[in-house]
Design an enzyme around this catalytic site. Structure first.
Site, short mmCIF file in Angstrom:
data_model
loop_
_atom_site.label_atom_id
_atom_site.label_comp_id
_atom_site.label_asym_id
_atom_site.label_seq_id
_atom_site.Cartn_x
_atom_site.Cartn_y
_atom_site.Cartn_z
N ASP A 104 13.91 -2.86 6.33
CA ASP A 104 14.04 -1.61 5.57
C ASP A 104 13.09 -0.50 5.99
OD1 ASP A 104 11.68 -2.78 4.53
OD2 ASP A 104 12.03 -1.89 2.55
N ASN A 105 11.99 -0.89 6.62
CA ASN A 105 11.02 0.10 7.14
C ASN A 105 10.01 -0.66 8.00
OD1 ASN A 105 10.18 -0.04 3.78
ND2 ASN A 105 8.69 -0.76 5.26
N LYS A 114 5.11 1.62 8.38
CA LYS A 114 5.72 1.95 7.08
C LYS A 114 5.10 3.21 6.48
CE LYS A 114 5.88 0.04 2.37
NZ LYS A 114 5.93 -1.20 1.58
N HIS A 131 7.19 -8.41 2.94
CA HIS A 131 6.39 -7.45 2.15
C HIS A 131 5.26 -8.25 1.49
CE1 HIS A 131 5.52 -4.76 -1.23
NE2 HIS A 131 6.33 -3.84 -0.73
N HIS A 137 15.79 -2.75 -5.80
CA HIS A 137 14.94 -1.55 -5.70
C HIS A 137 15.70 -0.23 -5.73
CE1 HIS A 137 10.59 -0.46 -4.34
NE2 HIS A 137 10.86 -0.16 -5.61
N ASP A 159 12.11 -7.07 4.45
CA ASP A 159 11.30 -6.02 3.83
C ASP A 159 9.98 -5.86 4.58
OD1 ASP A 159 10.37 -4.12 2.14
OD2 ASP A 159 10.32 -5.38 0.34
N ASP A 160 9.77 -4.69 5.16
CA ASP A 160 8.52 -4.35 5.87
C ASP A 160 8.32 -5.15 7.16
OD1 ASP A 160 8.20 -2.81 3.61
OD2 ASP A 160 6.22 -3.56 3.08
N LYS A 219 16.05 -8.49 -3.05
CA LYS A 219 15.41 -7.27 -3.56
C LYS A 219 16.44 -6.15 -3.70
CE LYS A 219 11.86 -3.92 -2.25
NZ LYS A 219 10.59 -3.75 -1.52
N CYS A 276 10.78 1.67 0.98
CA CYS A 276 11.84 0.81 0.44
C CYS A 276 13.01 1.49 -0.25
CB CYS A 276 11.22 -0.20 -0.53
SG CYS A 276 9.96 -1.24 0.21
N SER A 306 9.99 -4.40 -5.75
CA SER A 306 9.08 -5.03 -4.78
C SER A 306 8.35 -6.21 -5.38
CB SER A 306 8.08 -4.01 -4.26
OG SER A 306 8.75 -3.00 -3.58
N ARG A 316 16.94 1.79 1.21
CA ARG A 316 18.03 0.99 0.65
C ARG A 316 19.19 1.86 0.17
NH1 ARG A 316 15.52 -4.20 -0.09
NH2 ARG A 316 13.65 -3.85 1.15
MG MG Z 1 9.96 -2.11 2.59
#
Ligand code: MG
Length: 476
Positions: free
Chosen positions: A293-294, A314, A241, A144, A45-46, A142, A85, A167, A89
């Site tokens: 994811d980003n 992001k 994240h 989301h 994540d991130d 996660k 996010c 998150s 996803r």
């Molecule tokens: Mg993310």
């Protein structure tokens, strides 16, 4: 007349042959099913494009991911379906741009604990498609894509779920200090996020200091449990994240500071998965995909990551927001090396379904491609275009090496409105991966070609109910 004793002699071998043939016939479909590959997707994540040592990060060691890349494939032009996010996803799990499922919005860009929406029941996820084909499935980490029961992983093809449903910075209970200060792990209880097993909350606040470790243990348990049957495990880490957490063993171990420690623990987790697959004898039959994811959350400075040589991060449709450090591993099967072809998380569903021997349903539009030729070195990736969405708006389009920006908005605070570009900006990403040199005036024909592609894509979008704007109404 043949004496009974010698007749028995001629009949027995015949019977034995028949029995063997029958046994082979009965067992062959089972053996065929067992030879289908397993799939594991590890989704950070991130994590930014520049955060792994195999992608150029000089201060964070990621030996396991580096080994995975050296033995497998390092994809340098691999994209997510959105720059934040929730829609990212939705794109990965459905193989469709989130605009098609109502999972993106201009006003609320992700789902929150007060959201009433989620991934619609009508969407087919990788898990539901593979489950239909006889695969075992598990979601860890996660989610989301909606925390209400009808949207949880167990309603979307996953047999089980263990994780934080959104998150790790949500349900923030302390409001009088900045989120930047609260990014420190001493304040872990300030984030009252739930940890769920299937549909039940089993811990609140989730102790995030051990969350990467616990997700990893769950993944190893599932690999062991599923051994002998084809399986799909979706392991979506909550980290890196913000707020950042790592277990005791990783504290102050990285030159990259707390962010480096967190990435090191995720790297350790990947190593554990590779080890476990080898130990269980499954490595040669399992495709492992690692990506993020980003892009990095640049707002959080040293607590956010780095997009390396890519622009922005992001939340933006510059390359740093959507191009991800991607590594694939399948010993003895993948053609190892650096893959510069375009690929996307959108391609995972069509690729997995094809490798599992299934077919995509023809009642919906898919935005993903079967990228097997690029995996096995038998050809190129069929992907030649990428659409960059910011909420529900198409901001940019890539065709081959060229990317046209119609709108841009930085991920940094300060720019309230998106900037409109007329004529659009045009970058040759092969020559200029950092998007510095606008070549629009030199290539009007390419801008015209991309405009046509953008129009055709927009025309293929059918209006659906927006899921991100729905909120839970509190009863008074
Ligand atoms: Mg993310």
């Amino acid at each position: 007349m043949i004496p009974p004793r010698s007749r028995r002699h001629t009949t027995y071998p015949l019977l034995l042959l028949l029995a063997l043939a029958l046994a082979w016939f009965l067992s062959s479909p089972v053996r065929a099913a067992d030879s289908r590959p397993n799939f594991i997707v590890v989704f950070a994540d991130d994590l930014g494009y520049g955060d792994l040592s195999c992608f150029g990060q000089p201060n964070i060691k990621t030996p396991n991911l580096d080994r995975m890349a050296a033995e497998g494939q390092k994809w340098t032009n691999f994209y997510v379906a959105a720059c934040v996010c929730t829609p990212s996803r939705a794109g990965l799990l459905t193989g469709r741009y989130p605009i098609r499922s109502g999972m993106c919005s201009d006003t609320r860009r992700v789902l929150f604990p007060d959201s009433a929406g989620g991934l619609p029941e009508s969407e087919i996820t990788i898990a539901s498609a593979l489950k239909e084909l006889g695969y075992r499935t598990a979601a860890i980490g996660k989610w989301h894509l909606g925390h209400l029961p009808q949207f949880l992983p167990t309603s979307h093809g996953f047999e089980s779920y263990f994780g934080i449903p959104y998150s790790n910075d949500m349900n923030r209970e302390i409001r009088d200090v900045s989120q930047q200060e609260l990014a420190e792990e001493e304040n872990w209880e300030a984030y009252n996020v739930p940890l769920m097993r299937n549909e039940e909350i089993v811990e609140r606040p989730a102790d995030q200091r051990t969350i990467t470790k616990r997700y990893t243990e769950e993944a190893l348990k599932k690999i062991h449990e599923f051994k002998g049957e084809p399986f799909f495990i979706y392991l979506a880490h909550n980290l890196p994240h913000i707020p950042l957490f790592r277990s005791e063993k990783f504290k102050d171990t990285s030159m990259g500071g707390i962010y480096g420690d967190v990435v090191s623990e995720i790297d350790w987790s990947v190593g554990q998965i590779m080890e476990s697959l080898k130990k269980e004898g499954l490595a040669e039959n399992t495709l492992v995909v690692f990506t993020s994811d980003n892009g990095p959350w640049l707002l959080f400075k040293t607590h956010g990551g780095s997009a390396g040589l890519l622009r922005d991060g992001k939340g933006s449709t510059w390359e740093g927001g959507m191009r991800e450090p991607t590594v694939m591993w399948w010993p003895g099967k993948l053609k190892s090396g650096i893959v510069q072809d375009m690929g996307s998380t959108l391609d995972l569903l069509p690729t997995f379904v094809a490798l599992a021997g299934g077919k995509l349903p023809d009642d919906r539009t898919y935005d993903g491609y079967d990228i097997s030729p690029a995996l096995f070195g038998t050809g190129s990736s069929p992907r030649d275009t990428m659409f960059y969405y910011h909420g529900e708006q198409l901001f940019a389009v890539r065709k081959g090496p060229y990317k046209a920006h119609y709108l841009t908005k930085t991920s940094y605070v300060g720019q309230k409105e998106a900037e409109v570009h007329q004529p659009p900006l045009l970058f040759q990403l092969g020559h200029d991966p950092s998007e510095k040199y606008d070549v629009a005036s030199e290539h009007p024909e390419i801008l015209a070609e991309i405009a046509e592609i953008a129009e055709a894509h927009k025309a293929s979008i059918e209006p659906v109910e927006n899921q991100l704007e729905k909120r839970i109404v509190e009863k008074k």
